[in-house]
Design a protein around this motif. Structure first.
Motif, PDB file in Angstrom:
ATOM      1  N   SER A   1     -11.154  11.501  -9.705  1.00  0.00           N
ATOM      2  CA  SER A   1      -9.810  10.934  -9.700  1.00  0.00           C
ATOM      3  C   SER A   1      -9.178  10.990  -8.309  1.00  0.00           C
ATOM      4  N   VAL A   2      -9.576  11.977  -7.499  1.00  0.00           N
ATOM      5  CA  VAL A   2      -8.900  12.132  -6.219  1.00  0.00           C
ATOM      6  C   VAL A   2      -9.244  10.968  -5.276  1.00  0.00           C
ATOM      7  N   LEU A   3     -10.444  10.400  -5.426  1.00  0.00           N
ATOM      8  CA  LEU A   3     -10.811   9.253  -4.593  1.00  0.00           C
ATOM      9  C   LEU A   3      -9.934   8.049  -4.923  1.00  0.00           C
ATOM     10  N   ALA A   4      -9.751   7.833  -6.232  1.00  0.00           N
ATOM     11  CA  ALA A   4      -8.878   6.732  -6.654  1.00  0.00           C
ATOM     12  C   ALA A   4      -7.452   7.000  -6.196  1.00  0.00           C
TER      13      ALA A   4
ATOM     14  N   PHE B   1      -2.470   6.349  -2.959  1.00  0.00           N
ATOM     15  CA  PHE B   1      -1.521   6.995  -2.048  1.00  0.00           C
ATOM     16  C   PHE B   1      -1.397   6.238  -0.730  1.00  0.00           C
ATOM     17  N   VAL B   2      -2.536   5.704  -0.258  1.00  0.00           N
ATOM     18  CA  VAL B   2      -2.489   4.921   0.977  1.00  0.00           C
ATOM     19  C   VAL B   2      -1.529   3.750   0.784  1.00  0.00           C
ATOM     20  N   ASN B   3      -1.696   3.055  -0.351  1.00  0.00           N
ATOM     21  CA  ASN B   3      -0.876   1.872  -0.591  1.00  0.00           C
ATOM     22  C   ASN B   3       0.588   2.208  -0.828  1.00  0.00           C
ATOM     23  N   LEU B   4       0.826   3.357  -1.451  1.00  0.00           N
ATOM     24  CA  LEU B   4       2.224   3.725  -1.739  1.00  0.00           C
ATOM     25  C   LEU B   4       2.830   4.553  -0.608  1.00  0.00           C
ATOM     26  N   ARG B   5       2.092   4.710   0.446  1.00  0.00           N
ATOM     27  CA  ARG B   5       2.535   5.507   1.606  1.00  0.00           C
ATOM     28  C   ARG B   5       2.923   6.937   1.171  1.00  0.00           C
ATOM     29  N   LEU B   6       2.135   7.511   0.305  1.00  0.00           N
ATOM     30  CA  LEU B   6       2.412   8.877  -0.163  1.00  0.00           C
ATOM     31  C   LEU B   6       1.504   9.901   0.492  1.00  0.00           C
TER      32      LEU B   6
ATOM     33  N   ALA C   1      -5.500  18.768  -1.640  1.00  0.00           N
ATOM     34  CA  ALA C   1      -4.894  18.962  -0.326  1.00  0.00           C
ATOM     35  C   ALA C   1      -5.818  18.420   0.761  1.00  0.00           C
ATOM     36  N   LEU C   2      -7.110  18.631   0.581  1.00  0.00           N
ATOM     37  CA  LEU C   2      -8.072  18.176   1.590  1.00  0.00           C
ATOM     38  C   LEU C   2      -8.056  16.658   1.717  1.00  0.00           C
ATOM     39  N   MET C   3      -8.020  15.965   0.554  1.00  0.00           N
ATOM     40  CA  MET C   3      -8.129  14.507   0.571  1.00  0.00           C
ATOM     41  C   MET C   3      -6.800  13.819   0.864  1.00  0.00           C
ATOM     42  N   LEU C   4      -5.687  14.417   0.439  1.00  0.00           N
ATOM     43  CA  LEU C   4      -4.424  13.684   0.460  1.00  0.00           C
ATOM     44  C   LEU C   4      -3.471  14.127   1.568  1.00  0.00           C
ATOM     45  N   THR C   5      -3.855  15.153   2.361  1.00  0.00           N
ATOM     46  CA  THR C   5      -2.967  15.598   3.445  1.00  0.00           C
ATOM     47  C   THR C   5      -3.764  15.725   4.725  1.00  0.00           C
ATOM     48  N   PHE C   6      -3.091  15.646   5.876  1.00  0.00           N
ATOM     49  CA  PHE C   6      -3.791  15.942   7.124  1.00  0.00           C
ATOM     50  C   PHE C   6      -2.931  16.752   8.078  1.00  0.00           C
TER      51      PHE C   6
END
Lengths: 373, 360, 278
Positions: free
Chosen positions: C125-128, C133-138, C217-222
């Protein structure tokens, strides 16, 4: 068929400070129907489960036909138990439900068919053998539960609260039926119930338990007519026995509510002054507006009248004491009407401060004075 | 004190037949009504409809002359005592009793002192004053029952509903509570509707009995009415303990033959009838009697104050009440006689009453 | 106390030593220097080695972004768990008290559908979620992380709380209705207090999940929305792991879950007190 004996049997649950069953001993004769009666928490279900082997025995001995079974696992005691909630398999037919204990033992198919047929005829459920339990009434399901227990020819047959899921109007019929089945199959049967009417109507003998102890073990008539303790007197009967606190004074007992009776001769000098005793009498043995030569006469007022069809239940009040009177016929008395209640000396029971029965039930009497309430 | 009128109330839950169909009856202000019936008869459904906890599919409930249609339960000012008592387990007894008085609908109507006084009064009446600081889990069944009744009475509701409130108490407590309940209801004069499967409760308490079975009212009348003049077999079977004997008979020329004997009943219809006679009216004898049917004792039970004997007469079981201690042993011969003046007749197919007992 | 009691106690004591040793080891490591760590095992401070507060001054004083990550972890875990319990509570109450029918789906089916969201491994699910998130700028925002954790925890809280609400006899709510309390008041005064043990348990499980999460956190934050687990690995990613810093962060990371557990445990044990509802 088996004789069952308990000797000093005690049960204590882990983590509990008190014994649930406090060293009880009794014998059940071969083929007897014994009902264990008591309020919730009195130890009756623990006792039944120890007999079944579902519960370990803390100390004491349980034996079947003289052979101790303490260490025998439940499956090898040859006891059958029908549970409170039936425990039927809903997705099986009634036939398969009844046949299950036999199949479990690998009996041949024709023997199974014969035995299931036999027990189904006894219980008059042959018509529903092809149906599933889910489609049947509570009374019917109860019978199927009984049939499944009976089909094994158990030496002891245990029933835990068999009436609790049965409608009030069917109960009396099922009581009669269990008693009839017992007469027919003749196996030793132990029934646990909290309902005194279950006990009176079904039992050969009743074992009354309270707080882990035996209060009385006797026939229904004896338990009703000669209760061994005030607890038994107040627990049995519909409504139960009237119990009025009383204080001994000389050769008499002065009851709360104002009346007094002569101390039965056998008891004179045995009841210490200052001890609180209780005087008991059955509601149906009270006579209204009569005089009892040597018994109890209590002047009271009508507190409440409850008509019951062919009987009337009248509650009378004398001081702080409420007395139930069960009268045949209809008595539409208005509230607060004065009534005089009379009980023959032979129908009076006296219980000591420890609750034990003192009077033999017939205080052969001398004169009795009455004091207005 | 308000009159309750129920008109044509029907309620179904999607089953093959409605749980309650076309129920109508009226309780005058201050009357004690009893819904009597087995489990599944629709008693609880009826109470829940009156309380507003269920919306009826059809029909109307009015209290004190105004319709309760669309009035939510919290605005009906109806109190209910539940079979499982439904006390608030996280509140002390005192807070349970105060709870209805502090409700939003009554906010500002009572001062703190008045609330305390009301709680004290009801606790006194029900003798639970010493329990006020306990939690429900620390109470016995009988004490919980009193608290739950206290919570219902403390706000002096317009209508009191009781759903099998004393079914789970032991015999002694049940009788005490029943007497007390009747006394309190008389004193407060609150209109009351009480559901029970116990015919003794119904007879002892009711001004009006509604005999329900399978969602349908079979008879509505005074306790005396339903006991002495049952409208059909269902009512006859339900009132009286032990229940009425119902025997197959055949009527011809003003008499009915039953159990191989003949009972003179002027006006009895010709053809098959169902003959009802209460166990306490059956004459039982261990010796042959004139007009008695011969049979064998199946078993004898004691109820304490009397015994019940089951007699098998050619395959039919007849119940008879005999004085305590005179019940015969199973297997012994016995004779039973049906006295004409205590007989009811019912139509065998519809179960409708054909003849009422002559009331002496 | 008999011999049996002492025997039992000493066994328990040994077990406690065994269980607490990792915590002890982390604690002393947080006060060690590089040489103490790589120069064979050293067990006793002041005896085997000289403790130094170097790790702690680096964390709290050295201008690193430790406090920011710490705050992120608390914020995301706390808010998402609260949302999961409140929203999940409403959904669970509905499933426990009302009968729904959407096409062929009844309450049990709906309940299953909801919990089935957790059948998928989070990595799927995290890949999807990344694409969404990219599209929603989240990506790398606090709102995004709270949303992700709430969504991940909701199935669990709904499933858990439904059984808790079902255990409350409906008559208790009916009694409150007749006593004059509208629905919102009934929920507030009766239902939620009685379901408190369940609500506390649901909050606790949600909090642990979010607090310990690494994958999301790894996939969705930097950068901005990084959390403690990620920060720890960044300390690990140098040429040599900075064990003293990792240990210090680990110790601090122990504290919030411990506090939450101690506080909520009181509510969970209230069940015993209440009892006797039926």
């Amino acid at each position: 068929m088996a004789r069952v004996s308990l000797r000093d049997v005690t049960k204590r649950y882990g983590g509990s400070k008190a014994d649930a069953v406090k060293g009880i001993s009794f014998d059940i004769a071969d083929g007897e129907l014994l009902v264990i009666l008591g309020p919730s928490g009195c130890g009756k279900t623990s006792t039944l489960r120890m007999i079944a082997g579902l519960e370990g025995i803390t100390s004491g001995t349980i034996s079947f036909d003289g052979r101790a079974v303490n260490a025998v696992p439940p499956a090898r005691r040859n006891v059958a138990m029908a549970f409170e909630n039936y425990g039927l398999y809903e997705h099986w037919t009634v036939f398969d439900n009844i046949a299950y204990p036999l199949r479990l033992r690998g009996r041949p198919a024709d023997e199974i068919r014969r035995k299931v047929r036999g027990v189904a005829e006894q219980l008059q459920i042959t018509d529903v053998l092809r149906m599933r339990p889910g489609d049947l009434s509570g009374g019917m399901r109860q019978r199927i539960g009984l049939a499944r227990a009976l089909v094994r020819d158990p030496s002891v047959f245990l029933l835990d609260e068999p009436m609790s899921h049965v409608d009030a109007d069917l109960r009396n019929e099922l009581r009669a039926e269990i008693k009839r089945i017992h007469l027919e199959v003749g196996s030793t049967m132990i029934i646990v119930t909290h309902d005194q009417l279950d006990a009176l109507t079904m039992a050969d003998r009743i074992l009354v338990m309270n707080e882990g102890r035996i209060e009385q073990l006797d026939t229904p008539a004896a338990v009703h007519e000669r209760p061994a303790t005030a607890f038994v007197a107040g627990f049995i009967g519909e409504p139960p026995m009237n119990l009025i606190p009383a204080a001994p004074a000389g050769g008499a007992l002065i009851l709360d509510g104002g009346a007094q009776i002569a101390l039965p001769p056998g008891l004179r000098g045995t009841v210490p002054a200052g001890d609180l005793v209780q005087v008991g009498f059955r509601p149906h043995l009270v006579q209204l507006d009569a005089n009892a030569e040597d018994g109890l006469v209590l002047d009271a007022t009508v507190y409440m009248v409850e008509p019951l069809g062919d009987r009337t239940l009248l509650t009378a009040r004398a001081g702080d004491v409420l007395v139930k009177v069960d009268l045949p016929g209809s008595h539409p008395y208005p509230a607060d009407r004065p009534v005089r209640l009379a009980v023959r000396a032979a129908d009076l029971h006296v219980f000591g401060a420890d609750g034990q029965r003192l009077a033999p039930g017939s205080p052969a009497g001398s004169a009795t004075g009455t004091v207005a309430a | 004190m308000e009159a309750l009128t129920i008109t044509g109330v029907t309620k179904g839950f999607g089953g093959p037949r409605p749980a309650l169909s076309d129920l109508s009856f009226t309780l005058a202000a201050g009357q004690f009504g009893v819904l009597l019936g087995p489990s599944g008869a629709g008693k609880s459904t009826a109470l829940n409809v009156v309380a507003g906890l269920l919306t009826p599919d059809a029909g109307e409930v009015t209290l004190g002359g105004s319709s309760l249609h669309d009035v939510p339960p919290e605005r009906r000012d109806i109190a209910m005592v539940f079979e499982n008592y439904a006390l608030y387990p996280h509140y002390s007894v005192r807070k349970n009793l105060e709870f209805p008085l502090k409700a939003p609908v009554r906010r500002g109507k009572l001062t703190k002192a008045q609330i305390a006084e009301r709680v004290r009064q009801v606790a006194d009446t029900l003798r639970i004053g010493h329990l006020l600081d306990r939690l429900p889990s620390q109470l016995s069944g009988g004490q919980r029952q009193r608290v739950s009744l206290g919570r219902a009475l403390v706000r002096r509701p317009r209508l009191l509903l009781l759903d099998e409130p004393i079914t789970h108490l032991d015999a002694k407590l049940r009788h005490e509570m029943r007497t007390e309940l009747k006394r309190i209801q008389r004193e407060l004069g609150v209109t009351t509707l009480y559901a029970t499967p116990d015919q003794g409760d119904a007879l002892a308490l009711a001004d009006v009995v509604v005999v329900l079975d399978s969602g349908r009212a079979h008879q509505i009348g005074s306790a005396q009415d339903v006991y002495e003049r049952p409208a059909d077999v269902t009512v006859a079977r339900f009132l009286g303990d032990p229940r009425m004997n119902l025997l197959q008979g055949t009527g011809s020329a003003g008499s009915v033959s039953v159990l191989g004997t003949t009972v003179e009943l002027p006006g009895a219809p010709d053809g098959p009838v169902l003959l009802g006679v209460r166990p306490n009216h059956v004459r039982f004898s261990a010796e042959p009697v004139d007009g008695g049917a011969a049979g064998r004792v199946l078993l004898a039970q004691t109820l304490g104050y009397v015994d019940v004997v089951y007699v098998d007469v050619a395959g039919t079981t007849v119940r008879a009440i005999v004085p305590a201690g005179t019940g015969a042993h199973p297997g012994t011969p016995a004779w039973v006689r049906v006295p004409a003046r205590h007989v009811y007749l019912f139509e065998p197919d519809t179960g409708q009453a054909l003849r009422q007992m002559e009331v002496a | 106390m008999g011999a049996k009691g002492w025997g039992r106690r000493s066994v328990l004591f040994l077990w406690m030593l065994f269980a607490l040793f990792p915590v002890y080891w982390t604690l002393i490591t947080a006060f060690k220097q590089q040489v103490d760590i790589y120069d064979g095992p050293k067990f006793l401070p002041f005896v085997d080695f000289t403790p130094t507060p170097q790790a702690w001054t680096t964390l709290f004083g050295g201008g690193g972004d430790f406090l920011g990550k710490f705050w992120n972890s608390i914020l995301f875990s706390g808010v998402s768990s609260l949302l999961a319990v409140v929203l999940g509570g409403f959904a669970a109450y509905g499933l426990a008290r009302y009968r729904y029918k959407y096409g062929p789906y009844r309450n049990d089916d709906l309940s299953f559908l909801i919990v089935s969201q957790r059948i998928m491994p989070p990595i799927v699910s995290v890949l999807a979620l990344y694409v969404v998130f990219v599209n929603l700028r989240l990506l790398d925002t606090a709102a995004g992380m709270i949303l992700a954790y709430t969504a991940m925890n909701l199935p669990l809280t709904v499933y858990l709380l439904r059984t808790f609400f079902e255990a409350i006899p409906v008559e208790v709510e009916h009694a409150a209705a007749l006593d004059g309390y509208p629905r919102s008041q009934r929920l507030l005064r009766i239902v939620f207090p009685l379901a408190a043990p369940g609500l506390a348990a649901a909050f606790l499980l949600s909090f642990f999940f979010a607090w310990n999460d690494f994958l999301f956190a790894l996939m969705l934050t930097f950068n901005n929305a990084q959390t403690l687990p990620l920060y720890i690995t960044s300390l690990n990613a140098q040429s040599q792991p900075l064990w003293w810093l990792i240990s210090a962060v680990g110790l601090v990371a122990l504290i919030p879950p411990a506090i939450v557990t101690v506080v909520l445990d009181r509510f969970m044990s209230r069940q015993v007190l209440i009892g006797g509802m039926r």
